[in-house]
Design a protein around this motif. Structure first.
Motif, short mmCIF file in Angstrom:
data_model
loop_
_atom_site.label_atom_id
_atom_site.label_comp_id
_atom_site.label_asym_id
_atom_site.label_seq_id
_atom_site.Cartn_x
_atom_site.Cartn_y
_atom_site.Cartn_z
N LEU A 179 0.83 -1.21 0.00
CA LEU A 179 0.00 0.00 0.00
C LEU A 179 0.86 1.26 0.00
O LEU A 179 0.54 2.22 -0.70
N LYS A 180 1.96 1.25 0.75
CA LYS A 180 2.84 2.42 0.79
C LYS A 180 3.46 2.66 -0.59
O LYS A 180 3.55 3.81 -1.04
N GLU A 181 3.86 1.59 -1.25
CA GLU A 181 4.43 1.71 -2.60
C GLU A 181 3.40 2.26 -3.58
O GLU A 181 3.70 3.13 -4.39
N ARG A 182 2.15 1.77 -3.47
CA ARG A 182 1.08 2.27 -4.34
C ARG A 182 0.77 3.74 -4.05
O ARG A 182 0.47 4.52 -4.95
N TYR A 183 0.85 4.11 -2.77
CA TYR A 183 0.61 5.51 -2.38
C TYR A 183 1.62 6.42 -3.08
O TYR A 183 1.26 7.44 -3.66
N ILE A 184 2.90 6.03 -3.03
CA ILE A 184 3.96 6.86 -3.61
C ILE A 184 3.85 6.93 -5.13
O ILE A 184 3.97 8.01 -5.73
N LYS A 185 3.59 5.79 -5.78
CA LYS A 185 3.63 5.72 -7.24
C LYS A 185 2.33 6.14 -7.92
O LYS A 185 2.37 6.68 -9.02
N LEU A 228 -7.22 -4.38 5.92
CA LEU A 228 -8.59 -3.93 6.15
C LEU A 228 -9.36 -3.80 4.85
O LEU A 228 -10.49 -4.29 4.72
N VAL A 229 -8.74 -3.18 3.85
CA VAL A 229 -9.40 -2.93 2.57
C VAL A 229 -9.50 -4.20 1.72
O VAL A 229 -10.53 -4.48 1.13
N ALA A 230 -8.41 -4.97 1.66
CA ALA A 230 -8.36 -6.12 0.75
C ALA A 230 -8.99 -7.39 1.31
O ALA A 230 -9.53 -8.20 0.55
N VAL A 231 -8.92 -7.59 2.63
CA VAL A 231 -9.35 -8.87 3.19
C VAL A 231 -10.53 -8.72 4.15
O VAL A 231 -11.53 -9.43 4.03
N THR A 232 -10.43 -7.80 5.10
CA THR A 232 -11.39 -7.75 6.20
C THR A 232 -12.76 -7.23 5.77
O THR A 232 -13.78 -7.88 6.04
N LEU A 233 -12.83 -6.07 5.14
CA LEU A 233 -14.13 -5.50 4.77
C LEU A 233 -14.93 -6.40 3.82
O LEU A 233 -16.15 -6.52 3.99
N PRO A 234 -14.30 -7.06 2.84
CA PRO A 234 -15.09 -7.96 1.99
C PRO A 234 -15.66 -9.18 2.72
O PRO A 234 -16.57 -9.83 2.22
N ILE A 283 -1.09 7.10 -5.98
CA ILE A 283 -2.04 7.96 -5.28
C ILE A 283 -1.56 9.41 -5.23
O ILE A 283 -2.34 10.33 -5.48
N VAL A 284 -0.26 9.63 -4.93
CA VAL A 284 0.27 11.00 -4.86
C VAL A 284 0.11 11.72 -6.19
O VAL A 284 -0.41 12.84 -6.23
N PRO A 285 0.51 11.13 -7.35
CA PRO A 285 0.30 11.83 -8.62
C PRO A 285 -1.18 12.10 -8.92
O PRO A 285 -1.53 13.14 -9.47
N ALA A 286 -2.07 11.16 -8.56
CA ALA A 286 -3.50 11.37 -8.80
C ALA A 286 -4.04 12.53 -7.97
O ALA A 286 -4.83 13.34 -8.47
N LEU A 287 -3.61 12.63 -6.70
CA LEU A 287 -4.07 13.74 -5.85
C LEU A 287 -3.50 15.07 -6.32
O LEU A 287 -4.19 16.10 -6.28
N ILE A 288 -2.25 15.07 -6.77
CA ILE A 288 -1.64 16.31 -7.29
C ILE A 288 -2.39 16.79 -8.52
O ILE A 288 -2.68 17.98 -8.66
N SER A 289 -2.75 15.88 -9.43
CA SER A 289 -3.46 16.29 -10.64
C SER A 289 -4.88 16.76 -10.33
O SER A 289 -5.38 17.68 -10.98
N GLU A 290 -5.54 16.15 -9.34
CA GLU A 290 -6.91 16.55 -9.04
C GLU A 290 -6.99 17.86 -8.27
O GLU A 290 -7.83 18.71 -8.55
N PHE A 291 -6.14 18.04 -7.26
CA PHE A 291 -6.24 19.21 -6.40
C PHE A 291 -5.21 20.29 -6.73
O PHE A 291 -5.25 21.37 -6.16
N GLU A 302 -10.68 6.90 -1.15
CA GLU A 302 -11.12 6.21 -2.36
C GLU A 302 -9.94 5.65 -3.13
O GLU A 302 -9.99 4.53 -3.62
N LEU A 303 -8.87 6.43 -3.24
CA LEU A 303 -7.69 5.98 -3.97
C LEU A 303 -6.97 4.86 -3.24
O LEU A 303 -6.36 3.98 -3.87
N ILE A 304 -7.03 4.86 -1.90
CA ILE A 304 -6.44 3.76 -1.14
C ILE A 304 -7.21 2.48 -1.42
O ILE A 304 -6.65 1.40 -1.43
N GLY A 305 -8.51 2.61 -1.69
CA GLY A 305 -9.31 1.44 -2.04
C GLY A 305 -10.49 1.18 -1.13
O GLY A 305 -11.10 0.11 -1.18
N PHE A 306 -10.84 2.14 -0.27
CA PHE A 306 -11.98 1.95 0.60
C PHE A 306 -13.26 1.87 -0.23
O PHE A 306 -13.51 2.74 -1.06
#
Length: 182
Positions: free
Chosen positions: A4-10, A103-109, A12-20, A171-175
């Motif tokens: 998740l941390k790797e996905r955040y850096i690669k 939590l997002v990938a295993v528990t909530l489903p 999620i951060v660019p997606a948030l920068i482009s949106e906001f 949302e980008l984290i996957g909730f």
């Protein structure tokens, strides 16, 4: 590095920068900490219940929880100041990312009849609160260990400035937020 941390850096951060349209990478919202809390009202009458809650929190979070004590005496609840009434733990860093990923990938489903989590549980600063009614949805907790059923409160604290920023980050984290049909 955590998935998740790797996905955040690669991603999620660019997606948030482009949106906001952030000018600085330090302005991008991130998850600061995750607090897992379990209040146990029955702990005054049954100390075994508090022990079960502490064991569950330790299993789910991967670190030892702290018992919380009553700040005031309340006669109606047969509660005295200083009585142990719950347990909590704060996750940061790698453990936090590992917990959110599970939590997002295993528990909530695993929740029966799951249609998504409420998108209205954000505060004004983009922090999210999630109530889990049964601890057995966590794969680490077996039914034999869960002799005493209890609920958990998961608070996700972010560095977001607004509710919209916090919601987009989650949302980008996957909730899986519930979509209204109306």
């Amino acid at each position: 590095m955590n998935r998740l941390k790797e996905r955040y850096i690669k991603e999620i951060v660019p997606a948030l920068i482009s949106e906001f349209g952030y000018g600085n990478i330090n302005q991008v919202p991130r998850v600061e900490k995750v607090i897992i809390n379990a209040g146990v009202g029955r702990a005054t009458a049954d100390s075994k219940h508090l022990e079960a809650v502490v064991a569950t929190l330790a299993t789910v979070s991967g670190q030892a929880p702290v018992t919380t004590k009553a700040k005031k005496s309340v006669a109606a609840f047969k509660l005295r100041e200083g009585n142990a009434i719950g347990a909590m733990t704060t996750l940061r860093g790698e453990r936090m990312y590992a917990f959110l990923d599970r939590l997002v990938a295993v528990t909530l489903p695993r929740i029966r009849d799951f249609r998504g989590i409420s998108p209205t549980a954000f505060d004004a600063h983009g922090n999210y609160s999630l109530g889990i009614t049964d601890q057995t949805i966590f794969p680490e907790v077996t039914y034999e260990d869960a002799s005493k059923s209890h609920s958990l409160q998961v608070n996700i604290i972010t560095t977001a400035k607004t509710q919209a920023e916090g919601q987009k980050l989650m949302e980008l984290i996957g909730f899986p937020f519930r979509r209204d049909n109306g």
